[in-house]
Write a protein that holds these residues in place. Structure first.
Motif, PDB file in Angstrom:
ATOM      1  N   GLU A  93       0.850  -1.065   0.033  1.00 48.27           N
ATOM      2  CA  GLU A  93       0.118  -0.075  -0.018  1.00 48.27           C
ATOM      3  C   GLU A  93       0.995   1.297   0.045  1.00 48.27           C
ATOM      4  O   GLU A  93       0.526   2.071  -0.592  1.00 48.27           O
ATOM      5  CB  GLU A  93      -0.935  -0.020   1.311  1.00 48.27           C
ATOM      6  N   LEU A  94       1.986   1.180   0.934  1.00 43.34           N
ATOM      7  CA  LEU A  94       2.760   2.363   0.728  1.00 43.34           C
ATOM      8  C   LEU A  94       3.578   2.518  -0.643  1.00 43.34           C
ATOM      9  O   LEU A  94       3.712   3.829  -1.074  1.00 43.34           O
ATOM     10  CB  LEU A  94       3.870   2.070   1.865  1.00 43.34           C
ATOM     11  N   ALA A  95       3.898   1.510  -1.233  1.00 42.33           N
ATOM     12  CA  ALA A  95       4.563   1.491  -2.534  1.00 42.33           C
ATOM     13  C   ALA A  95       3.648   2.058  -3.422  1.00 42.33           C
ATOM     14  O   ALA A  95       3.821   3.033  -4.252  1.00 42.33           O
ATOM     15  CB  ALA A  95       4.926   0.284  -2.846  1.00 42.33           C
ATOM     16  N   ARG A  96       2.252   1.691  -3.342  1.00 44.62           N
ATOM     17  CA  ARG A  96       1.398   2.421  -4.379  1.00 44.62           C
ATOM     18  C   ARG A  96       1.142   3.893  -4.123  1.00 44.62           C
ATOM     19  O   ARG A  96       1.010   4.683  -5.197  1.00 44.62           O
ATOM     20  CB  ARG A  96      -0.028   1.556  -4.296  1.00 44.62           C
ATOM     21  N   THR A  97       0.970   4.139  -2.706  1.00 45.04           N
ATOM     22  CA  THR A  97       0.949   5.450  -2.564  1.00 45.04           C
ATOM     23  C   THR A  97       2.302   6.299  -3.069  1.00 45.04           C
ATOM     24  O   THR A  97       2.117   7.492  -3.495  1.00 45.04           O
ATOM     25  CB  THR A  97       0.678   5.645  -0.936  1.00 45.04           C
ATOM     26  N   LEU A  98       3.073   5.800  -2.711  1.00 44.76           N
ATOM     27  CA  LEU A  98       4.574   6.551  -3.199  1.00 44.76           C
ATOM     28  C   LEU A  98       4.373   6.788  -4.768  1.00 44.76           C
ATOM     29  O   LEU A  98       4.902   7.638  -5.309  1.00 44.76           O
ATOM     30  CB  LEU A  98       5.817   5.728  -2.692  1.00 44.76           C
ATOM     31  N   GLU A  99       4.136   5.695  -5.267  1.00 44.76           N
ATOM     32  CA  GLU A  99       4.051   5.525  -6.649  1.00 44.76           C
ATOM     33  C   GLU A  99       2.846   6.713  -7.414  1.00 44.76           C
ATOM     34  O   GLU A  99       3.385   7.163  -8.141  1.00 44.76           O
ATOM     35  CB  GLU A  99       3.563   4.229  -7.246  1.00 44.76           C
ATOM     36  N   THR A 100       1.936   6.709  -6.589  1.00 42.37           N
ATOM     37  CA  THR A 100       0.621   7.772  -7.207  1.00 42.37           C
ATOM     38  C   THR A 100       1.332   8.848  -7.056  1.00 42.37           C
ATOM     39  O   THR A 100       1.322   9.957  -7.592  1.00 42.37           O
ATOM     40  CB  THR A 100      -0.355   7.378  -6.167  1.00 42.37           C
ATOM     41  N   GLU A 101       1.861   9.369  -5.585  1.00 41.99           N
ATOM     42  CA  GLU A 101       2.189  10.636  -5.501  1.00 41.99           C
ATOM     43  C   GLU A 101       3.535  10.945  -6.291  1.00 41.99           C
ATOM     44  O   GLU A 101       3.743  12.147  -6.902  1.00 41.99           O
ATOM     45  CB  GLU A 101       2.853  10.761  -3.977  1.00 41.99           C
ATOM     46  N   ALA A 102       4.476   9.882  -6.706  1.00 39.13           N
ATOM     47  CA  ALA A 102       5.363  10.267  -7.471  1.00 39.13           C
ATOM     48  C   ALA A 102       4.896  10.783  -8.771  1.00 39.13           C
ATOM     49  O   ALA A 102       5.380  11.564  -9.662  1.00 39.13           O
ATOM     50  CB  ALA A 102       6.521   9.196  -7.477  1.00 39.13           C
ATOM     51  N   GLU A 103       3.981   9.879  -9.370  1.00 42.63           N
ATOM     52  CA  GLU A 103       3.288  10.113 -10.795  1.00 42.63           C
ATOM     53  C   GLU A 103       2.736  11.647 -10.679  1.00 42.63           C
ATOM     54  O   GLU A 103       2.722  12.439 -11.501  1.00 42.63           O
ATOM     55  CB  GLU A 103       2.299   9.155 -10.881  1.00 42.63           C
ATOM     56  N   GLU A 104       2.006  12.053  -9.652  1.00 39.96           N
ATOM     57  CA  GLU A 104       1.404  13.425  -9.424  1.00 39.96           C
ATOM     58  C   GLU A 104       2.629  14.496  -9.357  1.00 39.96           C
ATOM     59  O   GLU A 104       2.610  15.418 -10.199  1.00 39.96           O
ATOM     60  CB  GLU A 104       0.790  13.473  -8.243  1.00 39.96           C
ATOM     61  N   ILE A 105       3.727  14.118  -8.900  1.00 39.68           N
ATOM     62  CA  ILE A 105       4.953  15.154  -8.819  1.00 39.68           C
ATOM     63  C   ILE A 105       5.559  15.264 -10.292  1.00 39.68           C
ATOM     64  O   ILE A 105       5.855  16.273 -10.729  1.00 39.68           O
ATOM     65  CB  ILE A 105       5.813  14.457  -7.794  1.00 39.68           C
ATOM     66  N   VAL A 106       5.446  14.108 -10.987  1.00 37.13           N
ATOM     67  CA  VAL A 106       5.966  14.124 -12.204  1.00 37.13           C
ATOM     68  C   VAL A 106       5.136  14.735 -13.296  1.00 37.13           C
ATOM     69  O   VAL A 106       5.968  15.448 -14.141  1.00 37.13           O
ATOM     70  CB  VAL A 106       6.552  12.683 -12.637  1.00 37.13           C
ATOM     71  N   ALA A 107       4.005  14.529 -12.908  1.00 35.14           N
ATOM     72  CA  ALA A 107       3.148  15.143 -13.943  1.00 35.14           C
ATOM     73  C   ALA A 107       3.078  16.655 -13.687  1.00 35.14           C
ATOM     74  O   ALA A 107       3.205  17.684 -14.643  1.00 35.14           O
ATOM     75  CB  ALA A 107       1.727  14.495 -13.699  1.00 35.14           C
ATOM     76  N   ALA A 108       3.296  17.209 -12.462  1.00 30.10           N
ATOM     77  CA  ALA A 108       3.177  18.472 -12.144  1.00 30.10           C
ATOM     78  C   ALA A 108       4.565  19.222 -12.904  1.00 30.10           C
ATOM     79  O   ALA A 108       4.741  20.133 -13.239  1.00 30.10           O
ATOM     80  CB  ALA A 108       3.162  18.989 -10.575  1.00 30.10           C
ATOM     81  N   ALA A 109       5.634  18.214 -12.491  1.00 30.18           N
ATOM     82  CA  ALA A 109       6.925  18.717 -13.029  1.00 30.18           C
ATOM     83  C   ALA A 109       7.001  18.850 -14.575  1.00 30.18           C
ATOM     84  O   ALA A 109       7.524  19.612 -14.962  1.00 30.18           O
ATOM     85  CB  ALA A 109       7.949  17.780 -12.415  1.00 30.18           C
ATOM     86  N   GLU A 110       6.435  17.979 -15.114  1.00 31.70           N
ATOM     87  CA  GLU A 110       6.295  17.972 -16.475  1.00 31.70           C
ATOM     88  C   GLU A 110       5.455  19.124 -17.157  1.00 31.70           C
ATOM     89  O   GLU A 110       5.936  19.530 -18.084  1.00 31.70           O
ATOM     90  CB  GLU A 110       5.635  16.584 -17.231  1.00 31.70           C
ATOM     91  N   ARG A 111       4.307  19.531 -16.373  1.00 30.08           N
ATOM     92  CA  ARG A 111       3.665  20.572 -16.841  1.00 30.08           C
ATOM     93  C   ARG A 111       4.396  21.891 -16.534  1.00 30.08           C
ATOM     94  O   ARG A 111       4.437  22.821 -17.472  1.00 30.08           O
ATOM     95  CB  ARG A 111       2.400  20.861 -15.862  1.00 30.08           C
ATOM     96  N   ARG A 112       5.083  21.975 -15.491  1.00 35.28           N
ATOM     97  CA  ARG A 112       5.960  23.148 -15.312  1.00 35.28           C
ATOM     98  C   ARG A 112       6.999  23.024 -16.321  1.00 35.28           C
ATOM     99  O   ARG A 112       7.388  24.231 -16.852  1.00 35.28           O
ATOM    100  CB  ARG A 112       6.680  23.143 -14.019  1.00 35.28           C
ATOM    101  N   HIS A 113       7.542  22.062 -16.647  1.00 35.97           N
ATOM    102  CA  HIS A 113       8.510  21.994 -17.890  1.00 35.97           C
ATOM    103  C   HIS A 113       8.061  22.588 -19.228  1.00 35.97           C
ATOM    104  O   HIS A 113       8.618  23.255 -19.819  1.00 35.97           O
ATOM    105  CB  HIS A 113       9.216  20.634 -17.917  1.00 35.97           C
ATOM    106  N   GLN A 114       7.017  21.910 -19.560  1.00 35.67           N
ATOM    107  CA  GLN A 114       6.178  22.480 -20.754  1.00 35.67           C
ATOM    108  C   GLN A 114       6.101  24.024 -20.805  1.00 35.67           C
ATOM    109  O   GLN A 114       6.077  24.589 -21.827  1.00 35.67           O
ATOM    110  CB  GLN A 114       4.887  21.568 -20.759  1.00 35.67           C
ATOM    111  N   GLU A 115       5.532  24.375 -19.707  1.00 39.54           N
ATOM    112  CA  GLU A 115       5.188  26.038 -19.516  1.00 39.54           C
ATOM    113  C   GLU A 115       6.743  26.574 -19.617  1.00 39.54           C
ATOM    114  O   GLU A 115       6.703  27.493 -20.612  1.00 39.54           O
ATOM    115  CB  GLU A 115       4.685  26.274 -18.094  1.00 39.54           C
ATOM    116  N   GLN A 116       7.711  25.993 -19.194  1.00 39.72           N
ATOM    117  CA  GLN A 116       8.892  26.811 -19.142  1.00 39.72           C
ATOM    118  C   GLN A 116       9.592  26.563 -20.483  1.00 39.72           C
ATOM    119  O   GLN A 116       9.920  27.609 -21.120  1.00 39.72           O
ATOM    120  CB  GLN A 116       9.950  26.098 -18.426  1.00 39.72           C
TER     121      GLN A 116
END
Length: 370
Positions: free
Chosen positions: A74-97
């Motif tokens: 469960e912790l691994a899935r939670t970490l994976e979800t949070e990591a995907e969200e962080i990656v998605a946000a980072a990608e959005r910021r990267h695209q904006e930049q």
């Protein structure tokens, strides 16, 4: 300098290093540990694979109860979800930049095109000025040849003037000798007047012939002086033409100075635009390098124009010096001709005053023969 690419082993090594430092191995932290190389999506994929491998190892681990394994999963899935969200946000910021930098690059490209067009116009202007300078150099060579011809003509005139002066001195000595003889014979004039009448008539005729010869020579000298005066007038016209040429050269120099001022304004404008682009782009090294190259080109063009303007100024000064020398020579020749005319006029008056006393000269010559 960025490396060619990253591998899973490098990502694992950077992740282990961060964990050893009690730091969370996020995508940005791993990318910084790798030296800011690799895309975030690749790093996220490798981290996900490493987490899955660890999850598999944890699932296969012996001695753990099922609730603990479920909690770990469960912790691994939670970490994976949070990591995907962080990656998605980072990608959005990267695209904006990326979009922002792309817009800034487009703006810099537009400015660069404008600068290239302006530099091309300046190059065409410089080519036209180089053509004008070549024509002016040819004209200077032609003027130098004309000046040499004039110098030769002036030397010839100087020789002719010297010959005329020598002839005038000879005639002045002859007239002085006649005057001396007239003074010596005036005392014996009354004693020999009647006895020397026939001889006096012959001497009178001979003296008239000599006087006519002298007058003819003086007329010839006067004509020679008129010819010399015409040559001086022609030299004056040539000097006026040289002065006009000098004024045209000064106008060309003023135009070149104006073009140089425009180039300096263009250089200052390029520097201001470069500063604005550096403030806007920041990390855009390619745009900064392009602007620096354009700045160096403008600086080189500015230096070349400065050098050519200096050469043109030196050529104008040399031409002005030569023109002043020609004026000085012309004034000297005019003064010499005036002195020659002044010396010729008294000689003519002396010959005219000697005619009434020709009888005394004849008497003196007869007494000398006796």
């Amino acid at each position: 300098m960025a490396r060619g690419g990253i591998t899973k082993a490098l990502v694992k090594q950077a992740r282990d290093t961060l964990l050893a430092q009690d730091r969370h191995p996020s995508i940005d932290a791993v990318r910084v540990a790798l030296g800011n190389t690799g895309s975030k999506s690749t790093i996220h994929r490798y981290l996900k694979e490493l987490e899955e491998e660890e999850a598999c190892r944890l699932g296969d681990a012996k001695g753990l109860s099922e609730p603990i394994q479920q909690l770990i999963a469960e912790l691994a899935r939670t970490l994976e979800t949070e990591a995907e969200e962080i990656v998605a946000a980072a990608e959005r910021r990267h695209q904006e930049q990326v979009q922002t930098q792309r817009q800034q690059l487009e703006a810099s490209e537009t400015v660069r095109d404008e600068l290239v067009a302006e530099v091309e116009g300046l190059r065409q202007g410089i080519a036209a000025r180089e053509t004008t300078l070549a024509e002016q150099a040819a004209r200077i060579i032609e003027l130098e040849q004309q000046r040499q011809g004039q110098a030769i003509a002036l030397a010839s005139l100087e020789q002719e003037k010297q010959g005329l002066q020598e002839r005038i001195e000879v005639q002045a000595q002859h007239l002085a000798s006649i005057e001396e003889k007239h003074r010596h014979t005036r005392e014996a004039l009354e004693h020999y007047r009647e006895a020397s009448r026939l001889q006096r008539e012959q001497d009178q005729r001979r003296h008239d012939q000599q006087l006519q010869q002298l007058q003819a020579e003086l007329r010839q000298q006067a004509q020679t002086l008129i010819v010399k005066q015409d040559e001086i007038t022609r030299l004056n016209r040539d000097n006026a033409a040289l002065a006009g040429e000098l004024r045209e050269r000064e106008r060309d120099n003023q135009q070149q100075a104006q073009a140089l001022a425009k180039l300096r304004e263009a250089q200052q404008t390029g520097e201001r635009i470069r500063d604005q682009l550096e403030a806007r782009l920041g990390r855009s090294e390619e745009a900064c390098a392009a602007l620096d190259a354009q700045h160096r080109q403008l600086t080189d063009v500015h230096a070349q124009l400065e050098t050519r303007l200096g050469r043109s100024e030196r050529g104008r000064e040399r031409l002005q010096t030569r023109l002043l020398a020609e004026h000085a020579r012309r004034r000297t020749l005019e003064q010499q001709l005036e002195r020659l005319l002044a010396r010729t006029s008294p000689d003519q008056e002396t010959e005219a005053s000697d005619q009434p006393v020709s009888d005394a000269d004849s008497s003196s010559r007869q007494s000398t023969d006796e």
